[in-house]
Write a protein that holds these residues in place. Structure first.
Motif, PDB file in Angstrom:
ATOM      1  N   ILE A  50       0.885  -1.052  -0.156  1.00  0.00           N
ATOM      2  CA  ILE A  50       0.057   0.087  -0.022  1.00  0.00           C
ATOM      3  C   ILE A  50       0.838   1.417   0.078  1.00  0.00           C
ATOM      4  O   ILE A  50       1.980   1.027   0.632  1.00  0.00           O
ATOM      5  CB  ILE A  50      -0.873   0.152   0.943  1.00  0.00           C
ATOM      6  N   HIS A  51       0.369   2.113  -0.738  1.00  0.00           N
ATOM      7  CA  HIS A  51       1.266   3.364  -0.858  1.00  0.00           C
ATOM      8  C   HIS A  51       0.543   4.827  -0.145  1.00  0.00           C
ATOM      9  O   HIS A  51      -0.761   4.725  -0.069  1.00  0.00           O
ATOM     10  CB  HIS A  51       1.313   3.827  -2.345  1.00  0.00           C
ATOM     11  N   ASP A  52       1.025   5.625   0.011  1.00  0.00           N
ATOM     12  CA  ASP A  52       0.676   6.952   0.511  1.00  0.00           C
ATOM     13  C   ASP A  52      -0.400   7.715  -0.292  1.00  0.00           C
ATOM     14  O   ASP A  52      -0.090   7.578  -1.504  1.00  0.00           O
ATOM     15  CB  ASP A  52       1.648   7.833   0.748  1.00  0.00           C
ATOM     16  N   GLY A  53      -1.535   7.951   0.279  1.00  0.00           N
ATOM     17  CA  GLY A  53      -2.603   8.392  -0.423  1.00  0.00           C
ATOM     18  C   GLY A  53      -3.580   7.371  -1.062  1.00  0.00           C
ATOM     19  O   GLY A  53      -4.584   7.543  -1.816  1.00  0.00           O
ATOM     20  N   GLU A  54      -3.324   6.193  -1.041  1.00  0.00           N
ATOM     21  CA  GLU A  54      -3.978   5.127  -1.522  1.00  0.00           C
ATOM     22  C   GLU A  54      -5.494   4.974  -0.998  1.00  0.00           C
ATOM     23  O   GLU A  54      -5.904   5.335   0.052  1.00  0.00           O
ATOM     24  CB  GLU A  54      -3.575   3.719  -1.071  1.00  0.00           C
ATOM     25  N   HIS A  55      -6.549   4.582  -1.924  1.00  0.00           N
ATOM     26  CA  HIS A  55      -8.039   4.465  -1.628  1.00  0.00           C
ATOM     27  C   HIS A  55      -8.311   3.003  -1.507  1.00  0.00           C
ATOM     28  O   HIS A  55      -8.152   2.377  -2.211  1.00  0.00           O
ATOM     29  CB  HIS A  55      -8.778   5.100  -2.537  1.00  0.00           C
ATOM     30  N   ILE A  56      -8.572   2.735  -0.072  1.00  0.00           N
ATOM     31  CA  ILE A  56      -9.120   1.181   0.195  1.00  0.00           C
ATOM     32  C   ILE A  56     -10.260   1.092   0.581  1.00  0.00           C
ATOM     33  O   ILE A  56     -10.949   1.905   1.524  1.00  0.00           O
ATOM     34  CB  ILE A  56      -8.049   1.049   1.502  1.00  0.00           C
ATOM     35  N   ILE A  57     -10.983   0.213   0.250  1.00  0.00           N
ATOM     36  CA  ILE A  57     -12.406   0.229   0.679  1.00  0.00           C
ATOM     37  C   ILE A  57     -12.553  -1.481   1.358  1.00  0.00           C
ATOM     38  O   ILE A  57     -11.782  -2.205   0.975  1.00  0.00           O
ATOM     39  CB  ILE A  57     -13.280   0.026  -0.471  1.00  0.00           C
ATOM     40  N   ILE A  58     -12.914  -1.274   2.742  1.00  0.00           N
ATOM     41  CA  ILE A  58     -13.031  -2.431   3.517  1.00  0.00           C
ATOM     42  C   ILE A  58     -14.470  -2.810   3.619  1.00  0.00           C
ATOM     43  O   ILE A  58     -15.253  -1.941   4.165  1.00  0.00           O
ATOM     44  CB  ILE A  58     -12.372  -2.362   4.781  1.00  0.00           C
TER      45      ILE A  58
END
Length: 65
Positions: A50-58
């Motif tokens: 994962i990288h800075d600014g990543e958009h993650i949906i859980i």
């Protein structure tokens, strides 16, 4: 680093999706995760960076009716 989890800015030290799941104490079953609108299989979490600014949906499964 800062990531966005379900559109909420979150600070994390995790570098992989598995480390993030552990940091967030996600259950071992009933959870789906997408990064940038792409679903990531649980078997790939350890390898998925994962990288800075990543958009993650859980998404957590819920029982009931």
């Amino acid at each position: 680093m800062k990531v966005f989890i379900n559109n909420k800015e979150t600070e994390t030290e995790a570098r992989t999706l598995l480390a993030l799941a552990e940091e967030l104490s996600l259950p071992s079953r009933g959870v789906a995760v997408a990064i940038g609108n792409t679903m990531v299989q649980r078997t790939e979490w350890e390898k998925t960076e994962i990288h800075d600014g990543e958009h993650i949906i859980i998404i957590k499964a819920a029982c009931g009716g």
